[in-house]
Design a protein around this motif. Structure first.
Motif, short mmCIF file in Angstrom:
data_model
loop_
_atom_site.label_atom_id
_atom_site.label_comp_id
_atom_site.label_asym_id
_atom_site.label_seq_id
_atom_site.Cartn_x
_atom_site.Cartn_y
_atom_site.Cartn_z
N HIS B 172 3.31 -1.73 6.30
CA HIS B 172 2.46 -2.89 6.00
C HIS B 172 2.50 -3.93 7.11
N GLU B 182 -6.92 -0.25 9.10
CA GLU B 182 -8.23 -0.02 8.48
C GLU B 182 -8.71 1.42 8.70
N VAL B 188 -4.29 1.98 2.92
CA VAL B 188 -4.66 0.61 2.51
C VAL B 188 -4.66 0.49 0.99
N ARG B 189 -5.25 1.48 0.30
CA ARG B 189 -5.28 1.43 -1.18
C ARG B 189 -3.87 1.52 -1.77
N TRP B 190 -3.05 2.37 -1.17
CA TRP B 190 -1.64 2.52 -1.63
C TRP B 190 -0.89 1.20 -1.42
N GLU B 192 -2.17 -1.77 -1.37
CA GLU B 192 -2.69 -2.73 -2.35
C GLU B 192 -2.05 -2.50 -3.72
N ARG B 193 -1.87 -1.23 -4.09
CA ARG B 193 -1.22 -0.93 -5.38
C ARG B 193 0.19 -1.50 -5.41
N MET B 195 1.35 -4.10 -3.54
CA MET B 195 1.39 -5.56 -3.39
C MET B 195 1.00 -6.32 -4.64
N VAL B 196 0.32 -5.65 -5.57
CA VAL B 196 -0.04 -6.34 -6.82
C VAL B 196 0.97 -6.10 -7.93
#
Lengths: 205, 205
Positions: B172, B182, B188-190, B192-193, B195-196
């Motif tokens: 990250h 990018e 990127v999707r992983w 995001e999963r 980080m939320v």
């Protein structure tokens, strides 16, 4: 666990770790050989069917393909006395195995590979400039091991474990990378303890 | 397990792995900070009292001092849902953690360290010649991760585990080593999963 297939290059210390672990467990392994010098682990077939990482060793167990030598040793040694009891001692064993992959293998094993198999004259300039720093780091690794063994017979929990197997694999051939093991008497005695064990097997076996 | 002390450099991704694991476990850690740029982990006191390896992170648990980031995560996560059930899945988790230390950390983390903290102008010639091969290996590592994540949400056993934490730490911040994340939409999707997640903490926390 049965019908295990080890995809290997027989000259690789990383592959030898698995054969040595299996020998101590009396676990049969079918061996399939690849020549990494000929790029046999980078073919489209290998990358698609065996490992997308393009490296050996790979352990095939049915339709599962496990990579990373130390993870494979951990897998096949499940429940055996090669893994100490107690979660702290297991973590401490893994600590030496991570240390081996970060501090020992990229220095001692890489220099052995370059000197014995690739040949110094065939190295790139970038590789040639790494010889000296890798030698320094390799000496520091051997020094740390020798000091650790001055107070104990085995790396972890007073008994022979996967930590010893992982570290033995490239230490006992460090002379092939021009490391003088006689300078490390505790390491020499530790290697002798391993080599006389009844179930021991050789790298070139 | 209580009264744990983490000896760390707060900028290190290897130390962050442990803080992120502890956050998910709601496990308190006392933090003691060392500046690796000032050699604070190479002093005689550190080498004698904290770790003969001269590196952070080190986890102090009473009179025990455990090193190697991934071994420390394994230790503190004992019995939690950050380690999957089943010995094969545990070995597969360790496989990604060994892979991280061999293929990912020495490439992406080292380039980040050189570019963000050391400065390119301060590198030795030997280091400068490693930039290009390390970049190639870093790109290959990100590519392998992206392909793996195309078919699954988490690295191992369909659930968030220490493998995700170990790989997230330096992935990250790969942009700090000029890697263009990018280009890896699955990564990127992983990220995001991760980080939320409610218990997530930041590297600079």
């Amino acid at each position: 666990m049965s019908g295990l297939i080890l995809h290997e290059d027989p000259r690789s210390g990383n592959c030898y770790k698995i054969r040595l672990t299996a020998a101590h467990l009396k676990l049969p392994l079918e061996r399939r050989s690849y020549d990494i010098m000929k790029g046999e682990t980078r073919t489209p077939e290998f990358l698609s069917n065996i490992s997308a990482n393009g490296r050996i060793p790979v352990l095939q167990d049915g339709d599962r393909f496990l990579t990373e030598s130390n993870a494979i040793c951990f897998y096949i040694a499940n429940g055996s006395d090669l893994i100490p009891d107690g979660h702290y001692d297991q973590a401490d064993m893994l600590r030496w195995m991570f240390w081996e992959q970060y501090n020992h293998e990229p220095t001692i094993a890489t220099l052995r590979f370059w000197m014995r198999f690739v040949g110094l004259e065939a190295l790139t300039d970038a590789q040639r400039m790494q010889i000296s720093p890798k030698r320094e780091m390799g000496l520091a690794a051997l020094d740390l091991m020798d000091k650790h063994l001055a107070e104990r017979k085995w790396f972890v929990a007073d008994k022979f474990s996967l930590a010893d197997i992982a570290l033995f694999a490239y230490t006992h051939v460090a002379d092939e990378a021009n490391f003088d093991l006689e300078a490390y008497p505790e390491i020499v005695r530790w290697m002798e303890r391993i080599m006389v064990m009844p179930k021991h097997v050789e790298l070139d076996g």
